[in-house]
Motif scaffolding. Structure first.
Motif, PDB file in Angstrom:
ATOM      1  N   GLU A  59       0.882  -1.309  -0.015  1.00 55.46           N
ATOM      2  CA  GLU A  59      -0.130  -0.497   0.038  1.00 55.46           C
ATOM      3  C   GLU A  59       0.786   1.722  -0.187  1.00 55.46           C
ATOM      4  OE1 GLU A  59      -3.289  -0.529  -0.275  1.00 55.46           O
ATOM      5  OE2 GLU A  59      -3.244  -1.680  -0.520  1.00 55.46           O
ATOM      6  N   GLU A  60       1.843   1.450   0.980  1.00 56.46           N
ATOM      7  CA  GLU A  60       2.446   2.355   0.595  1.00 56.46           C
ATOM      8  C   GLU A  60       2.946   2.415  -0.156  1.00 56.46           C
ATOM      9  OE1 GLU A  60       7.266   2.907   2.426  1.00 56.46           O
ATOM     10  OE2 GLU A  60       5.631   3.369   4.056  1.00 56.46           O
ATOM     11  N   GLU A  61       3.462   1.540  -1.290  1.00 59.85           N
ATOM     12  CA  GLU A  61       4.367   1.499  -2.337  1.00 59.85           C
ATOM     13  C   GLU A  61       3.015   2.010  -3.604  1.00 59.85           C
ATOM     14  OE1 GLU A  61       7.307  -0.808  -5.690  1.00 59.85           O
ATOM     15  OE2 GLU A  61       5.033  -1.866  -5.295  1.00 59.85           O
ATOM     16  N   LYS A  62       2.299   1.997  -3.563  1.00 56.85           N
ATOM     17  CA  LYS A  62       1.109   2.633  -4.237  1.00 56.85           C
ATOM     18  C   LYS A  62       0.944   4.059  -3.897  1.00 56.85           C
ATOM     19  CE  LYS A  62      -1.531  -2.098  -4.490  1.00 56.85           C
ATOM     20  NZ  LYS A  62      -3.227  -2.648  -4.072  1.00 56.85           N
ATOM     21  N   ARG A  63       1.296   4.365  -2.640  1.00 55.68           N
ATOM     22  CA  ARG A  63       0.781   5.767  -2.447  1.00 55.68           C
ATOM     23  C   ARG A  63       2.133   6.508  -2.565  1.00 55.68           C
ATOM     24  NH1 ARG A  63      -1.208   4.108   2.532  1.00 55.68           N
ATOM     25  NH2 ARG A  63       1.261   4.023   3.191  1.00 55.68           N
ATOM     26  N   GLU A  64       3.195   6.305  -2.634  1.00 59.89           N
ATOM     27  CA  GLU A  64       4.155   7.382  -2.582  1.00 59.89           C
ATOM     28  C   GLU A  64       5.167   6.689  -4.130  1.00 59.89           C
ATOM     29  OE1 GLU A  64       6.077   8.358   0.431  1.00 59.89           O
ATOM     30  OE2 GLU A  64       3.468   8.416   1.755  1.00 59.89           O
ATOM     31  N   GLY A  65       4.870   5.344  -4.340  1.00 59.81           N
ATOM     32  CA  GLY A  65       6.058   5.315  -5.176  1.00 59.81           C
ATOM     33  C   GLY A  65       6.446   4.389  -5.747  1.00 59.81           C
ATOM     34  N   HIS A  66       6.844   4.293  -4.138  1.00 58.49           N
ATOM     35  CA  HIS A  66       8.260   3.192  -4.556  1.00 58.49           C
ATOM     36  C   HIS A  66       7.860   3.069  -2.516  1.00 58.49           C
ATOM     37  CE1 HIS A  66       9.223   7.301  -3.007  1.00 58.49           C
ATOM     38  NE2 HIS A  66      10.668   6.809  -2.317  1.00 58.49           N
ATOM     39  N   THR A  67       9.008   1.662  -2.601  1.00 59.02           N
ATOM     40  CA  THR A  67       9.571   1.896  -0.658  1.00 59.02           C
ATOM     41  C   THR A  67      11.184   1.711  -0.976  1.00 59.02           C
ATOM     42  OG1 THR A  67       9.263  -0.273  -1.231  1.00 59.02           O
ATOM     43  CG2 THR A  67       7.016   0.361  -0.074  1.00 59.02           C
ATOM     44  N   PRO A  68      11.525   2.869  -1.397  1.00 53.83           N
ATOM     45  CA  PRO A  68      12.739   2.845  -1.557  1.00 53.83           C
ATOM     46  C   PRO A  68      13.918   2.048  -0.439  1.00 53.83           C
ATOM     47  CG  PRO A  68      12.443   5.271   0.144  1.00 53.83           C
ATOM     48  CD  PRO A  68      10.711   3.687  -0.488  1.00 53.83           C
ATOM     49  N   GLU A  69      13.354   2.295   0.879  1.00 51.93           N
ATOM     50  CA  GLU A  69      15.010   1.094   2.247  1.00 51.93           C
ATOM     51  C   GLU A  69      13.947  -0.371   1.766  1.00 51.93           C
ATOM     52  OE1 GLU A  69      10.318   2.093   4.182  1.00 51.93           O
ATOM     53  OE2 GLU A  69      12.273   2.733   2.726  1.00 51.93           O
ATOM     54  N   LEU A  70      13.465  -0.285   1.177  1.00 50.02           N
ATOM     55  CA  LEU A  70      12.820  -1.816   0.928  1.00 50.02           C
ATOM     56  C   LEU A  70      13.314  -2.221  -0.133  1.00 50.02           C
ATOM     57  CD1 LEU A  70      10.902  -2.505   3.492  1.00 50.02           C
ATOM     58  CD2 LEU A  70      12.477  -2.814   4.083  1.00 50.02           C
ATOM     59  N   GLY A  71      12.604  -1.878  -1.256  1.00 47.58           N
ATOM     60  CA  GLY A  71      13.006  -2.429  -2.709  1.00 47.58           C
ATOM     61  C   GLY A  71      11.515  -3.002  -3.166  1.00 47.58           C
ATOM     62  N   ASP A  72      11.481  -3.621  -3.688  1.00 45.65           N
ATOM     63  CA  ASP A  72      10.360  -4.617  -3.864  1.00 45.65           C
ATOM     64  C   ASP A  72       9.332  -5.084  -2.700  1.00 45.65           C
ATOM     65  OD1 ASP A  72       8.411  -6.347  -4.840  1.00 45.65           O
ATOM     66  OD2 ASP A  72       9.937  -8.012  -6.368  1.00 45.65           O
ATOM     67  N   ALA A 122      -0.406  10.389  12.036  1.00 43.64           N
ATOM     68  CA  ALA A 122      -0.889  11.952  11.101  1.00 43.64           C
ATOM     69  C   ALA A 122      -0.494  12.967  10.871  1.00 43.64           C
ATOM     70  CB  ALA A 122      -2.459  10.749  10.905  1.00 43.64           C
ATOM     71  N   GLU A 123      -1.087  13.648  11.613  1.00 41.32           N
ATOM     72  CA  GLU A 123      -0.760  15.025  11.834  1.00 41.32           C
ATOM     73  C   GLU A 123       0.538  15.015  11.283  1.00 41.32           C
ATOM     74  OE1 GLU A 123      -2.285  16.120  15.592  1.00 41.32           O
ATOM     75  OE2 GLU A 123      -4.649  16.226  15.122  1.00 41.32           O
ATOM     76  N   SER A 124       1.224  15.074  11.714  1.00 41.67           N
ATOM     77  CA  SER A 124       2.497  15.354  11.669  1.00 41.67           C
ATOM     78  C   SER A 124       3.332  15.363   9.570  1.00 41.67           C
ATOM     79  CB  SER A 124       3.862  14.804  12.336  1.00 41.67           C
ATOM     80  OG  SER A 124       4.194  13.409  12.207  1.00 41.67           O
ATOM     81  N   LYS A 125       2.295  14.426   8.780  1.00 41.27           N
ATOM     82  CA  LYS A 125       2.573  13.631   7.911  1.00 41.27           C
ATOM     83  C   LYS A 125       1.674  14.375   6.768  1.00 41.27           C
ATOM     84  CE  LYS A 125       4.365   9.576   8.646  1.00 41.27           C
ATOM     85  NZ  LYS A 125       4.088   7.494   8.565  1.00 41.27           N
ATOM     86  N   GLY A 126       0.240  14.961   7.570  1.00 37.82           N
ATOM     87  CA  GLY A 126      -0.772  16.117   6.905  1.00 37.82           C
ATOM     88  C   GLY A 126      -1.539  14.890   6.143  1.00 37.82           C
ATOM     89  N   GLU A 127      -1.756  13.410   6.282  1.00 37.42           N
ATOM     90  CA  GLU A 127      -2.134  12.684   5.997  1.00 37.42           C
ATOM     91  C   GLU A 127      -3.444  12.207   6.523  1.00 37.42           C
ATOM     92  OE1 GLU A 127       0.340   9.409   5.663  1.00 37.42           O
ATOM     93  OE2 GLU A 127       1.616  10.385   4.202  1.00 37.42           O
TER      94      GLU A 127
END
Length: 196
Positions: free
Chosen positions: A42-55, A99-104
């Motif tokens: 889900e994070e990959e869909k939202r952000e377009g990537h999961t940089p620290e873990l890859g796939d 959530a508030e700190s991320k504005g999400e």
């Protein structure tokens, strides 16, 4: 240290209670592992990537999530041993704060996000307990001010910095000792032993 981050707080999202790891009397289930991997997807869909873990479907991601869940179970075991409780209200407040700190929007329904918030509350309470008697003496502050050439008016800032450093060191040493104490009581189910 990834705290972003307790296994008991991350329920079996797909109903699979099959144990994949054991930490003392705590059990990490396949459902918890899958909930963590689904969170990454889900994070990959939202952000377009999961940089620290890859796939998110890679062996590396699975290993990472499993190790994280085991670490959380270690913290949870220590909290129980030290009679530290975490309420649902504290977890809810942490979720709102994140959530508030991320504005999400709050992720109350995301099991892994909830377990992450719980782990953070547990860690903070353990940190407070472990470091509650850590102090910085006037002599240590004076020595620091002399060594750095800072003026006396920076005394409060120097004390704060020294105290933060001593508390961090005390917590690191405590974690190392907790890991050592629990190491013989950590087991993985066949096929789930994390590998390089």
């Amino acid at each position: 240290m990834l705290l972003g981050a307790v296994a008991a707080g991350c329920g079996a999202g797909n109903g699979d209670d099959k144990p994949v790891a054991f930490v003392a009397d705590r059990v990490v289930t396949k459902g918890q592992l899958e909930a963590g991997l689904e969170h990454l997807r889900e994070e990959e869909k939202r952000e377009g990537h999961t940089p620290e873990l890859g796939d998110p479907d890679s062996r590396a991601a699975r290993n990472h999530v499993l190790v994280l869940l085991v670490y959380r179970a270690q913290l949870d075991e220590a909290a129980a041993r030290l009679h530290i409780d975490v309420s649902d209200e504290e977890v809810d407040a942490r979720i709102t704060e994140l959530a508030e700190s991320k504005g999400e929007e709050e992720e109350q329904e995301d099991e892994f996000a909830r377990s992450t918030a719980r782990a953070q509350v547990v860690y903070r309470k353990l940190y407070d307990r472990v470091t509650r008697n850590v102090r910085v003496s006037d002599a240590e502050v004076n020595k620091y001010l002399r060594a750095t050439g800072l003026p006396q008016r920076r005394r409060a800032a120097a004390r704060t910095k020294l105290l933060a450093g001593k508390r961090s060191k005390a917590m690191r040493l405590w974690i190392i000792e907790n890991d050592r104490r629990l190491a013989p009581r950590i087991r993985y189910a066949p096929g789930y032993v994390p590998v390089g």
